[in-house]
Each structure stands twice: as C-alpha cells, then as structure tokens.
Design an enzyme around this catalytic site. Sequence first.
Site, short mmCIF file in Angstrom:
data_model
loop_
_atom_site.label_atom_id
_atom_site.label_comp_id
_atom_site.label_asym_id
_atom_site.label_seq_id
_atom_site.Cartn_x
_atom_site.Cartn_y
_atom_site.Cartn_z
N TYR A 1 0.83 -1.22 0.00
CA TYR A 1 0.00 0.00 0.00
C TYR A 1 0.87 1.27 0.00
CZ TYR A 1 -3.41 3.34 1.99
OH TYR A 1 -4.20 4.42 2.25
N ASN B 1 10.16 -12.03 10.34
CA ASN B 1 10.07 -11.22 9.12
C ASN B 1 10.44 -9.76 9.37
OD1 ASN B 1 9.59 -11.01 6.33
ND2 ASN B 1 7.53 -10.21 6.70
N SER C 1 5.89 3.31 13.37
CA SER C 1 4.45 3.51 13.55
C SER C 1 4.17 4.27 14.83
CB SER C 1 3.79 2.13 13.62
OG SER C 1 2.48 2.25 14.09
N TYR D 1 3.52 -7.20 17.02
CA TYR D 1 3.73 -6.31 15.86
C TYR D 1 4.31 -4.97 16.33
CZ TYR D 1 2.82 -2.71 12.41
OH TYR D 1 2.98 -1.64 11.56
N LYS E 1 8.29 -2.93 15.83
CA LYS E 1 8.63 -1.56 15.41
C LYS E 1 9.58 -0.92 16.43
CE LYS E 1 6.45 -1.72 11.63
NZ LYS E 1 7.23 -1.82 10.39
N PHE F 1 -16.33 0.18 17.48
CA PHE F 1 -15.98 -0.47 18.75
C PHE F 1 -15.95 0.54 19.90
CE2 PHE F 1 -13.94 -3.23 15.49
CZ PHE F 1 -14.73 -4.34 15.70
N1 LIG Z 1 -0.68 0.81 6.80
C1 LIG Z 1 -0.59 1.16 8.06
O1 LIG Z 1 -1.58 1.42 8.74
C2 LIG Z 1 0.78 1.32 8.72
C3 LIG Z 1 0.90 2.11 9.88
C4 LIG Z 1 2.15 2.22 10.48
C5 LIG Z 1 3.26 1.56 9.95
N2 LIG Z 1 3.09 0.78 8.84
C6 LIG Z 1 4.28 0.07 8.30
O2 LIG Z 1 4.51 0.52 6.98
C7 LIG Z 1 5.04 -0.53 6.19
C8 LIG Z 1 4.21 -0.67 4.94
O3 LIG Z 1 2.86 -0.89 5.29
P1 LIG Z 1 1.72 -1.12 4.22
O4 LIG Z 1 0.46 -0.64 4.81
O5 LIG Z 1 2.15 -0.60 2.91
O6 LIG Z 1 1.69 -2.71 4.22
P2 LIG Z 1 1.51 -3.72 3.00
O7 LIG Z 1 1.28 -5.06 3.60
O8 LIG Z 1 0.52 -3.20 2.04
O9 LIG Z 1 2.95 -3.67 2.33
C9 LIG Z 1 4.04 -4.43 2.76
C10 LIG Z 1 4.59 -5.15 1.54
O10 LIG Z 1 5.72 -5.90 1.94
C11 LIG Z 1 5.67 -7.18 1.33
N3 LIG Z 1 6.47 -8.06 2.18
C12 LIG Z 1 6.24 -8.44 3.46
N4 LIG Z 1 7.25 -9.21 3.91
C13 LIG Z 1 8.15 -9.30 2.89
C14 LIG Z 1 9.41 -9.93 2.74
N5 LIG Z 1 9.97 -10.64 3.71
N6 LIG Z 1 10.05 -9.81 1.55
C15 LIG Z 1 9.52 -9.10 0.53
N7 LIG Z 1 8.33 -8.46 0.63
C16 LIG Z 1 7.66 -8.57 1.80
C17 LIG Z 1 4.19 -7.52 1.24
O11 LIG Z 1 3.89 -8.43 0.21
C18 LIG Z 1 3.59 -6.13 0.92
O12 LIG Z 1 3.53 -5.91 -0.48
C19 LIG Z 1 5.07 -1.76 7.09
O13 LIG Z 1 6.35 -1.88 7.65
C20 LIG Z 1 4.04 -1.43 8.16
O14 LIG Z 1 4.33 -2.10 9.37
C21 LIG Z 1 1.89 0.67 8.20
#
Ligand SMILES: NC(=O)c1ccc[n+]([C@@H]2O[C@H](COP(=O)([O-])OP(=O)(O)OC[C@H]3O[C@@H](n4cnc5c(N)ncnc54)[C@H](O)[C@@H]3O)[C@@H](O)[C@H]2O)c1
Length: 343
Positions: A13, A101, A126, A151, A155, A220
């Site tokens: 995303y 991971n 985060s 999770y 972070k 909620f």
């Molecule tokens: N979306 C949120 O609400 C949010 C909030 C705070 C922090 N984050 C952090 O931001 C980052 C991105 O979040 P997002 O919402 O885009 O998540 P997402 O799941 O859409 O994107 C993560 C991508 O990483 C890939 N992936 C996971 N493990 C992998 C690996 N070992 N090797 C290769 N690819 C791998 C997944 O296929 C996915 O495409 C993450 O680290 C998440 O923890 C997200």
Amino acid sequence: MKKKILITGGAGYIGSHTAVALFEAGFEPVVIDDFSNSDKSAVRGIEKIVGQEVKLYEGDCNDVKLMEEIFSTEGIAGVIHFAAYKAVGESTEHPLKYYKNNVGSLLVLLETMRKFEVSDIVFSSSCTVYGQPDENPVKESTPRKEAESPYGNTKKVCEDILNDYVKSKAPVRVIALRYFNPVGAHPSSAIGELPLGVPNNLVPFVTQTGAGLREQLTVFGDDYDTSDGTCIRDYIHVVDLAEAHVKSIQHLANKPATYFDLFNLGTGEGNTVLEVVKTFEKVSGESLKYKIGPRRSGDIEKVWANTDKAEQVLGWRSRLNLEDALRDSWNWQLSLKEKEKMS
Ligand SMILES: NC(=O)c1ccc[n+]([C@@H]2O[C@H](COP(=O)([O-])OP(=O)(O)OC[C@H]3O[C@@H](n4cnc5c(N)ncnc54)[C@H](O)[C@@H]3O)[C@@H](O)[C@H]2O)c1
C-alpha cells in the site's frame, strides 16, 4: 544518472505510492516484494501512473543471496524498508513469524548495505510505539510505551536496532518515520489499499461496507472520553505520506556519515470514528450501515501527531485532508468493483 532507491515491500500500500513519488521526483525505484500481502496489479498500477517500467525483484528480502544479487546488479543508492507483516491480531497468535520477518529482514538489509557500502535507509515505524500517550498531540520526544502487541514491539525493536547501530558509529544514515493512520489512494485510482480478506483498518472496512461487500460496520465503543465517545486517530493521506519518504531520502544525502533521526507523519489533527463515517457519507453520497459494539481490547482511546519536527527539519507537511482521503479511497473501491466486473 538517476539514483536507484530500493523499495522493500514496494508493491504494498504505502510502498507503491512511494514508488510513484520517487519516479516523479527523478529517482529510479527498484522494488522487491514477495507478494505475501499484495499482488502484481500494484506494480502495473505504478507503471500506468508514471508511464515507465518498474524494475521488480520477486522474492523475500530475508533471502541474503537475492539481496546481494540486487545490490551488486543495481548499484543501489539508498533503501526504503517497508516490507513487514502488519496484522496486529495475527502477531499475537504468531509472534515468531512477526519477529522473523520484521526484525530479521532489517538485519539482513543492514548487513547487505554494509557489504555494498550503501549508507542511507528510511524505515517504516508507527505511532503504535506511543501506545496511549499521556498528552496529545504526541511529539517524537514523548516516551514510548510498552508495546500492546508483538507487531508493535517489532517496530520498537527495529527503531532500537537502528539507533544502536548508529551509536556504534557504523557508516549509516537513518530516518525512522512514525506513521499515524495512512488512508486514501492515488487520485488516479490505479493504486490503493488492497486488504486480503476482512480489513483490519477502519477505512477499507468503511468503503467495502459502502460498496455492499460487508453488511455493516461495527464501531468499537462509544463511551470513550472524546467528543462523540468514539476513538480518535490522525488520518494521513497516503500520497502525502509517500512524499515524506522522498523528502527523507533527499535529506539523508546531506547528512554526516553517521546519522539517526525520527519523525512523526500525520496531519496534526485527530478525527473520531463517527467523523470518518459522516465524512465518508458526505463524499460518497452513500448512507453507511453501522452499529455501535463494545470496546475492542487493546484499542487506544486517542492519538494524534505533533508534526512540527517534520515540517521544520524535512520541510514536509500534509496537504490533503480527510475528505480528500475518503474520496480517493471511495473512488479506488469503485474502480476495484469495475475491474472485477470486467474480469
Ligand atoms: N498501513 C498502516 O496502517 C501502517 C501504519 C504504520 C506503519 N506501517 C508500516 O509501513 C510498512 C508498509 O505498510 P503497508 O500498509 O504498505 O503494508 P503492506 O502489507 O501493504 O505492504 C508491505 C509489503 O511488503 C511485502 N512483504 C512483506 N514481507 C516481505 C518480505 N519478507 N520480503 C519481501 N516483501 C515482503 C508484502 O507483500 C507487501 O507488499 C510496514 O512496515 C508497516 O508495518 C503501516
């Protein structure tokens, strides 16, 4: 020559929106993704927006051999590390999967960077590290709280690893970005959030309910200490968030050989769940079916960001508001429906 930036999780995303922002700023993104939480349509979406091909490696960024192949082939100038698992509930059931991971991939990445003398890394952290802060808006200097989930702890641990590594005078320049609640989609509707299964986050649940894919939304708890009793979050448009990564990469280029800093990325304003519902109804013209349920354990009552530091140091602030984000999320949801009809 354009600088190549490796985006781990670049089909996800936030990663896909950041790939677009990097192309637009004159960088050349290189994506590695194992598609564990995304699919190739995101890569096609990026290509559609920027009119260029995306250099893609399909695989796991814990795979040392593959990472070394990418660094030796591509001549990487910097890294943005998104790849991680992010489902809070699942992390309590399968903590090792999450530590392996989320923490493991950072270690592989740092070691590969060291080997190939790449110094710059932007890390996805985060606001979950703040837990329920004693005061809002929350600043970067606010002490972190004990994590509510494995999770959240990954972070914190990753922030600590990066900080310790920099303290050891390793030749690495680091920015950790603490995202608040990313929402919205690219205005073209070519990319957006693609939750697999039942969404964990509010906005995809709202748009899927609006589209008739879910029967109704459960809110909620409505007895919190907020204006309408529902929880408050800081909803940041993913396009704004993506731009902050470009600013971060540019900022690191002018820093000393060893550097660490972290920044909140939010709008600086909080909205309740019911405000999100009302705003969605306004921008979509749909009336949303919802019911009030009991509080959900582990939910934070209210949190929103103080974003002064990002503005002063990175020259970044959010430009888009909740209406923009919900309109873009809704259009994205409608475009998914269209694509489904055509397939
Ligand atoms: N979306 C949120 O609400 C949010 C909030 C705070 C922090 N984050 C952090 O931001 C980052 C991105 O979040 P997002 O919402 O885009 O998540 P997402 O799941 O859409 O994107 C993560 C991508 O990483 C890939 N992936 C996971 N493990 C992998 C690996 N070992 N090797 C290769 N690819 C791998 C997944 O296929 C996915 O495409 C993450 O680290 C998440 O923890 C997200």
